[in-house]
Design an enzyme around this catalytic site. Sequence first.
Site, PDB file in Angstrom:
ATOM      1  N   SER A  98       2.375  -1.125  -4.033  1.00 37.17           N
ATOM      2  CA  SER A  98       3.145  -1.354  -2.812  1.00 37.17           C
ATOM      3  C   SER A  98       3.677  -2.796  -2.784  1.00 37.17           C
ATOM      4  O   SER A  98       4.427  -3.179  -3.688  1.00 37.17           O
ATOM      5  CB  SER A  98       2.292  -1.025  -1.588  1.00 37.17           C
ATOM      6  N   ASP A 100       6.789   9.500   0.189  1.00 39.46           N
ATOM      7  CA  ASP A 100       6.739   8.066   0.456  1.00 39.46           C
ATOM      8  C   ASP A 100       8.132   7.611   0.883  1.00 39.46           C
ATOM      9  O   ASP A 100       9.104   7.819   0.145  1.00 39.46           O
ATOM     10  CB  ASP A 100       6.308   7.320  -0.809  1.00 39.46           C
ATOM     11  N   HIS A 125       2.277   7.708   0.220  1.00 41.23           N
ATOM     12  CA  HIS A 125       2.204   6.320  -0.220  1.00 41.23           C
ATOM     13  C   HIS A 125       0.756   5.898  -0.480  1.00 41.23           C
ATOM     14  O   HIS A 125      -0.118   6.074   0.364  1.00 41.23           O
ATOM     15  CB  HIS A 125       2.834   5.395   0.824  1.00 41.23           C
TER      16      HIS A 125
END
Length: 327
Positions: free
Chosen positions: A164, A272, A301
Amino acid sequence: MASQCFVRPTFDNPFLNIEELPGDTIVRKPEPLTQANSDPNGTSLVISKDVDLDINKKTWLRIYVPRRIITNHDDEKLPVIFYYHGGGFVFFHANSFFWDLFCQGLAGNLGVMVIALEFRLAPENRLPAAYDDAMDGLYWIKSTQDEWVQKYSDVSNVYLFGSSCGGNMAYHAGLRVAATAYKELEPVNIKGLILHQPYFSGKNRTKSEEKLKDDQLLPLHAIDKMFDLSLPKGTLDHDHEYSNPFLNGGSKHVDDMVARGWAVLVTGVSEDPLVDNAHNFANFMEEKGIKTFKLFGDGYHAIEGFEPSKAAALIGATKDFICATKN
C-alpha cells in the site's frame, strides 16, 4: 455500492473515521503490537529483533531471519527484503500485529532476511519524511556492524518491498537510489522493487476508484484524506509527484532504473479501489523499458496482511521474481 464478493476483516478500522486534532496530529487508537521474538530455541520458524535507526527521529528496524539459519549455524547468505508497511502514511507500525505476521511469512516462506522499517507518520511528519527514513535504512544496511546482517545477509541482492503506502515508498526510495545513491550505497545492490497493491492516486478518478468508492475497508474518502494529511502543506490537489507517478510523464529517474537493470513486480486485487492505478503503473513501467512482473487476482486491499492463508500467490510470485533477478 459495488457488490463485494470478499468479506472485509472485522477490526477497529482507523480509515473509516479519521479525526484531526490541533497541532498537526490525529486520533490514533491503541492497536495490537507484537514484540520481537529473538529466542533461537523457540518453536517459531522465524526469529526477529529490533535495532535503532535514528533515535532523534524515533525510527527503528525489525530484522527477521529463518530460525534454521541460526540454529543450524548455517553460512548461507540470504537475499534481503527491505519492507515498508501500509497504513496510508498515517497509521500502523512495523510491529503492528498483522504487518509483523506478514513479515514473518515473507522471511519463512521465501528464505530471506526481512528488514522492516518503522518510519515517521504523517501528518506530524509529512512527505518526504517517510522517503528520507527509507533512505536512512538503506544507508544503515551499508554501514552496520549488526551481527545478523554481517553473517546472514547477501547485500548484493536487496529488494525494496512495500504494501500500500509502503509500495509508494519503495518506488520513491528506488527513484532516489537509481538517480545517484546507488554509488554511495555500494556494496548494497538493489535488484528490484516489489509494489504490493501500491498507494497511488491522482486528481482524475479511475474506474475502480469510482466503482469501489464506498469500499468497507478502504473507501475513497479515506484514500483522499490520507493523502491530504501526508502530502506537503500547500499541495493543491493529488496531482503531486508523491501521489501520482504518471504526472508530467513520470519521473526522469525511471530511466535511471532502466540503466541499473532493475525489475519490478506489481500486484493488485479486484476489489481494491487502487487496482486500476496498480495496473496503470505496471503498464507505465513496462512502457519505460523496465522488466515488469505482474500479479493481479481477486481479493480486497491488503488481503494477504489480514488473511495469511490468502498469501500463497503473492509468496509464489515474489519467489519467482527473486529467482529471476538475483545474482
